[in-house]
Design an enzyme around this catalytic site. Structure first.
Site, PDB file in Angstrom:
ATOM      1  CB  ALA A  80      47.515  27.577 -26.745  1.00 37.25           C
ATOM      2  CB  THR A 122      42.775  33.480 -22.045  1.00 39.56           C
ATOM      3  OG1 THR A 122      42.221  33.200 -20.756  1.00 39.56           O
ATOM      4  CG2 THR A 122      44.193  33.988 -21.808  1.00 39.56           C
ATOM      5  CE1 TYR A 146      46.416  29.558 -21.885  1.00 35.32           C
ATOM      6  CE2 TYR A 146      45.055  30.619 -20.202  1.00 35.32           C
ATOM      7  CZ  TYR A 146      45.209  30.097 -21.474  1.00 35.32           C
ATOM      8  OH  TYR A 146      44.147  30.114 -22.347  1.00 35.32           O
ATOM      9  CG  ASN A 175      35.637  29.848 -17.637  1.00 28.28           C
ATOM     10  OD1 ASN A 175      35.893  31.035 -17.464  1.00 28.28           O
ATOM     11  ND2 ASN A 175      36.239  28.888 -16.946  1.00 28.28           N
ATOM     12  CG  HIS A 194      38.804  23.031 -18.649  1.00 31.81           C
ATOM     13  ND1 HIS A 194      39.560  22.399 -19.596  1.00 31.81           N
ATOM     14  CD2 HIS A 194      39.285  24.278 -18.536  1.00 31.81           C
ATOM     15  CE1 HIS A 194      40.471  23.251 -20.041  1.00 31.81           C
ATOM     16  NE2 HIS A 194      40.327  24.399 -19.417  1.00 31.81           N
ATOM     17  CG  PHE A 213      40.691  23.200  -7.158  1.00 25.40           C
ATOM     18  CD1 PHE A 213      41.385  22.279  -6.379  1.00 25.40           C
ATOM     19  CD2 PHE A 213      40.362  22.855  -8.461  1.00 25.40           C
ATOM     20  CE1 PHE A 213      41.750  21.035  -6.898  1.00 25.40           C
ATOM     21  CE2 PHE A 213      40.718  21.622  -8.986  1.00 25.40           C
ATOM     22  CZ  PHE A 213      41.411  20.715  -8.198  1.00 25.40           C
ATOM     23  NE  ARG A 226      37.399  31.267 -13.700  1.00 27.52           N
ATOM     24  CZ  ARG A 226      37.825  31.800 -12.547  1.00 27.52           C
ATOM     25  NH1 ARG A 226      37.051  32.626 -11.878  1.00 27.52           N
ATOM     26  NH2 ARG A 226      39.022  31.502 -12.071  1.00 27.52           N
TER      27      ARG A 226
HETATM   28  N1  UDP Z   1      37.563  23.980 -10.718  1.00 29.95           N
HETATM   29  C1  UDP Z   1      37.254  23.144  -9.653  1.00 29.95           C
HETATM   30  N2  UDP Z   1      37.369  21.798  -9.845  1.00 29.95           N
HETATM   31  C2  UDP Z   1      37.779  21.255 -11.030  1.00 29.95           C
HETATM   32  C3  UDP Z   1      38.087  22.123 -12.087  1.00 29.95           C
HETATM   33  C4  UDP Z   1      37.963  23.480 -11.900  1.00 29.95           C
HETATM   34  O1  UDP Z   1      36.895  23.593  -8.568  1.00 29.95           O
HETATM   35  O2  UDP Z   1      37.875  20.024 -11.117  1.00 29.95           O
HETATM   36  C5  UDP Z   1      37.410  25.439 -10.531  1.00 29.95           C
HETATM   37  C6  UDP Z   1      38.657  26.259 -10.815  1.00 29.95           C
HETATM   38  O3  UDP Z   1      39.490  26.353  -9.681  1.00 29.95           O
HETATM   39  C7  UDP Z   1      38.057  27.596 -11.254  1.00 29.95           C
HETATM   40  C8  UDP Z   1      36.747  27.195 -11.942  1.00 29.95           C
HETATM   41  O4  UDP Z   1      36.442  25.889 -11.461  1.00 29.95           O
HETATM   42  O5  UDP Z   1      37.746  28.355 -10.118  1.00 29.95           O
HETATM   43  C9  UDP Z   1      36.856  27.147 -13.446  1.00 29.95           C
HETATM   44  O6  UDP Z   1      38.009  26.385 -13.769  1.00 29.95           O
HETATM   45  P1  UDP Z   1      38.341  25.872 -15.231  1.00 29.95           P
HETATM   46  O7  UDP Z   1      39.628  25.096 -15.137  1.00 29.95           O
HETATM   47  O8  UDP Z   1      37.151  25.159 -15.794  1.00 29.95           O
HETATM   48  O9  UDP Z   1      38.544  27.198 -16.060  1.00 29.95           O
HETATM   49  P2  UDP Z   1      39.491  28.480 -15.808  1.00 29.95           P
HETATM   50  O10 UDP Z   1      38.560  29.542 -15.286  1.00 29.95           O
HETATM   51  O11 UDP Z   1      40.569  28.080 -14.864  1.00 29.95           O
HETATM   52  O12 UDP Z   1      39.984  28.802 -17.182  1.00 29.95           O
END
Ligand code: UDP
Length: 330
Positions: A80, A122, A146, A175, A194, A213, A226
């Site tokens: 995917a 997911t 997604y 996660n 990730h 973020f 998470r």
């Molecule tokens: N995140 C972040 N910096 C990164 C990657 C992810 O702050 O370099 C944050 C993202 O915005 C989310 C959390 O970490 O709030 C988990 O993100 P990830 O992409 O690992 O998994 P998701 O929950 O999106 O499937």
């Protein structure tokens, strides 16, 4: 629960992060594994277990070739596109690969009389949570293409169970994290999006600064929460699903998580403890389509699949990932 006899299992996406760990676990349990993968994001160096067939889900002829001459007892589907932000920008690619591609796979299974399917869904199907701890009965309201692509397939699976008697288990992963503890296979996305790999990579490559973020989510420290679940625990649930389907026809869904939520800042602290030093970061604006909090109630999987995660300590999960990232093979 145990698996009786030697099974033949197809792993779509077996060159990827979760699929490669799955192929290994199947082979090490003494079953036959065939991997189907287009190598678009997977790694041929991860193809160390079982037979490999290169092909694309979007091409029914490739699928037909993979099913000719072999009867599979079940199919695991990990192929995917998975990047939430990319799905917002390129919905066609996500629906074509994740929905049309999966439909092609299901139709090929139906044509060849293969009746059992395990699907990687997911927690993104839930959208903004209305419960602190999410059960499978939580409303389904994905925030991005997604999540919608995964939910559409979940609904298709219910229809395939009713119409064609195809049994399925749909796992709503929280996660996925960590790597095989021997450090020979692990997570390698390009670009890496990730959190845990990005934390570890920024600690190893000093030119790569970690971005976090969003700092004003409605969570105790303002960063997203998470539920991190180890890759090998996800894989062991898939083997349990094969046994479960033999006794429970129909289409079933289960959450897979540890049931404990960690904010990004808490993950960063745990990673700092594993690495032995603090990790510098910058706050960036929130990513589109991110939910503030996703924490699983996995009691249904614990009760019905007799699934029990072995990696319940976040530090231990991060340690396995760090072993891989310090010395990646691909
Ligand atoms: N995140 C972040 N910096 C990164 C990657 C992810 O702050 O370099 C944050 C993202 O915005 C989310 C959390 O970490 O709030 C988990 O993100 P990830 O992409 O690992 O998994 P998701 O929950 O999106 O499937």
């Amino acid at each position: 629960m145990t698996l009786n006899g030697k099974l033949s299992l197809l792993v779509c996406g077996g060159a990827g992060y979760i699929g490669s760990h799955m192929a290994r676990m199947i082979a090490e349990a003494g079953h036959e594994v065939t991997i189907f993968d287009n190598l678009s994001t997977g790694h041929k160096e991860a193809l160390k277990w079982g037979r490999f067939i290169q092909g694309d889900l979007r091409n029914p002829a490739d699928l037909d070739a993979a099913f000719k001459g072999t009867h599979y007892d079940a199919v695991f589907h990990f192929s995917a596109l998975i990047v939430v932000s990319e799905s917002v920008e390129k919905p066609f690619d996500y629906y074509e690969n994740n929905v049309t591609g999966t439909l092609n796979l299901l139709q090929t299974m139906h044509k060849h009389g293969v009746k059992r399917f395990v699907f990687s869904s997911t927690a993104a199907v839930y959208g903004d949570p209305v419960m602190d701890i999410i059960t499978e009965t939580h409303p389904l309201s994905p925030l991005n293409p997604y999540g919608r692509s995964k939910l559409f397939v979940e609904e298709i699976l219910e229809d395939y169970a009713t119409a064609y008697g195809m049994d399925s288990v749909r796992f709503r992963y929280f996660n996925a994290a960590g790597a095989h503890p021997d450090g020979t296979i692990g997570e390698a996305h390009n670009p890496e999006t990730h959190l845990i790999p990005n934390i570890l990579l920024s600690s190893i490559d000093k030119g790569r600064r970690l971005k976090i973020f969003g700092s004003d989510y409605p969570t105790p420290d303002g960063t997203c929460v998470r539920d991190y679940v180890h890759i090998l625990d996800l894989c062991s649930a898939h083997l349990a699903a094969v046994v479960y389907m033999a006794q429970n026809p129909g289409s079933h869904c289960f959450n897979l998580g540890n049931g404990q939520g960690f904010s990004i800042l808490e993950v960063l602290k745990a990673a700092g403890d594993v690495i032995g030093h603090r990790i510098e970061f910058d706050f960036e604006p929130a990513r589109a389509g991110d939910s503030p909090r996703l924490v699983a109630d996995s009691s249904k999987a614990l009760a019905e699949l007799k699934w029990k995660p072995r990696y319940t300590d976040l530090r231990e999960i991060i340690e396995t990932a760090y072993r891989w990232h310090k010395n990646p093979v691909y």
